[in-house]
Motif scaffolding. Structure first.
Motif, PDB file in Angstrom:
ATOM      1  N   VAL A  17       0.897  -0.957   0.130  1.00 20.07           N
ATOM      2  CA  VAL A  17       0.130  -0.047   0.195  1.00 20.07           C
ATOM      3  C   VAL A  17       0.737   1.185   0.092  1.00 20.07           C
ATOM      4  N   ALA A  18       0.990   2.037  -1.133  1.00 20.17           N
ATOM      5  CA  ALA A  18       2.191   2.898  -1.425  1.00 20.17           C
ATOM      6  C   ALA A  18       3.304   2.403  -1.069  1.00 20.17           C
ATOM      7  N   ALA A  19       4.071   2.824  -0.308  1.00 18.01           N
ATOM      8  CA  ALA A  19       5.569   2.018  -0.178  1.00 18.01           C
ATOM      9  C   ALA A  19       5.614   1.310   0.815  1.00 18.01           C
ATOM     10  N   GLY A  66      15.584 -10.411  -6.410  1.00 22.61           N
ATOM     11  CA  GLY A  66      14.893 -11.052  -7.358  1.00 22.61           C
ATOM     12  C   GLY A  66      13.570 -10.893  -7.370  1.00 22.61           C
ATOM     13  N   ALA A  67      12.845  -9.927  -6.653  1.00 21.86           N
ATOM     14  CA  ALA A  67      11.325  -9.794  -6.721  1.00 21.86           C
ATOM     15  C   ALA A  67      11.055  -9.016  -7.983  1.00 21.86           C
ATOM     16  N   VAL A  68       9.888  -9.059  -8.534  1.00 15.35           N
ATOM     17  CA  VAL A  68       9.509  -8.404  -9.563  1.00 15.35           C
ATOM     18  C   VAL A  68       8.178  -7.585  -9.023  1.00 15.35           C
ATOM     19  N   PRO A  69       7.846  -6.280  -9.126  1.00 18.47           N
ATOM     20  CA  PRO A  69       8.703  -5.131  -9.581  1.00 18.47           C
ATOM     21  C   PRO A  69       9.956  -5.157  -8.612  1.00 18.47           C
ATOM     22  N   ALA A  70      11.096  -4.551  -9.266  1.00 17.87           N
ATOM     23  CA  ALA A  70      12.300  -4.313  -8.445  1.00 17.87           C
ATOM     24  C   ALA A  70      12.110  -3.319  -7.208  1.00 17.87           C
ATOM     25  N   GLY A  93       2.265  -2.344  -7.613  1.00 17.36           N
ATOM     26  CA  GLY A  93       1.492  -3.602  -7.686  1.00 17.36           C
ATOM     27  C   GLY A  93       2.172  -4.846  -6.824  1.00 17.36           C
ATOM     28  N   ALA A  94       1.257  -5.842  -6.819  1.00 14.78           N
ATOM     29  CA  ALA A  94       1.787  -7.157  -6.066  1.00 14.78           C
ATOM     30  C   ALA A  94       2.856  -7.626  -7.021  1.00 14.78           C
ATOM     31  N   ALA A  95       3.654  -8.123  -6.215  1.00 13.55           N
ATOM     32  CA  ALA A  95       4.880  -9.018  -6.566  1.00 13.55           C
ATOM     33  C   ALA A  95       4.450 -10.051  -7.653  1.00 13.55           C
ATOM     34  N   THR A  96       4.974 -10.059  -8.779  1.00 13.37           N
ATOM     35  CA  THR A  96       4.516 -11.063  -9.937  1.00 13.37           C
ATOM     36  C   THR A  96       5.830 -12.468  -9.792  1.00 13.37           C
ATOM     37  N   THR A  97       6.991 -11.663  -9.244  1.00 15.57           N
ATOM     38  CA  THR A  97       8.011 -12.967  -9.054  1.00 15.57           C
ATOM     39  C   THR A  97       8.567 -12.641  -7.386  1.00 15.57           C
TER      40      THR A  97
END
Length: 217
Positions: free
Chosen positions: A31-33, A55-59, A85-89
């Motif tokens: 939520v925000a940062a 290794g998380a995406v978004p970086a 947004g939520a992490a996709t990786t």
């Protein structure tokens, strides 16, 4: 009625750092940062532990952060900027945890000298001097204790002699609903004492420079 917090019972603790055991990350959201990281099994972390996420995406989720524990499988941290947004990786994490022990018989504790740098951004079209806020200098830790030559007091001298940076925790109103933990890293810059006084006790005074962020929980 006043909401003042009693000083009595407050303590200062030095931590001993060890590596955490990483767990599988099942999700990271924000939520925000403010990021929330959820692990697949109990993470075993404590508030103030430092994690490095890679290794998380978004970086924007990646980096090294002090964390706040919100449940057995969730922690939060300030990512610095909104990931969008939520992490996709999910990536992975490493980190350190600290086991804290009381500095023996502290009688005075102060965190002081906290300030914000000012950056001069005046330019040729300025009508007056212009400034923006720079980085926070979190000041220093100063405390006095009865000299006991206990194990933690001995570690303070060893830290100073070795130039060691250690985690510290100031615990206010311990074991009450109002308990506050102030957690930070610092290195000892000065030790005065033990000081002997006629018809008095032996004192030890310590000053330490705070480096990095301060976490309240």
């Amino acid at each position: 009625m006043s909401n003042a917090i009693r000083s009595q019972g407050t303590k200062i603790q030095r931590g001993a750092v060890s590596a955490v055991t990483p767990k599988v990350i099942s999700s990271i959201t924000a939520v925000a940062a403010l990021a929330t990281l959820t692990t697949a099994t109990a993470h075993g972390l404590v508030t103030g532990d430092s994690l490095t996420i890679t290794g998380a995406v978004p970086a924007a989720y990646n980096g090294t952060y002090p964390v706040t524990v919100t449940s057995a499988t969730t922690i939060t941290y300030n990512a610095g900027s909104a990931p969008g947004g939520a992490a996709t990786t999910m990536g992975a994490y490493t980190g350190t945890t600290a086991a804290y022990a009381d500095v023996e018989e502290a009688s005075d504790i102060k965190i002081g000298g906290v300030s914000v740098d000012t950056i001069d951004v005046t330019h040729l079209q300025s009508a007056a001097k212009e400034y923006i806020a720079g980085l926070i200098d979190n000041g220093s830790l100063d405390f006095t204790c009865n000299f006991t030559n206990g194990p933690v007091q001995s570690l303070l001298r060893a830290d100073m002699n070795g130039g060691v940076t250690s985690p510290y925790k100031m615990v206010i109103a311990p074991n009450t609903p109002a308990q506050i933990n102030i957690i930070f890293f610092a290195f000892v810059t000065k030790l005065d004492g033990p000081t002997a006084k006629t018809n008095g006790k032996m004192d030890l005074q310590c000053s330490a420079k705070i480096t990095g962020a301060i976490t309240f929980s």
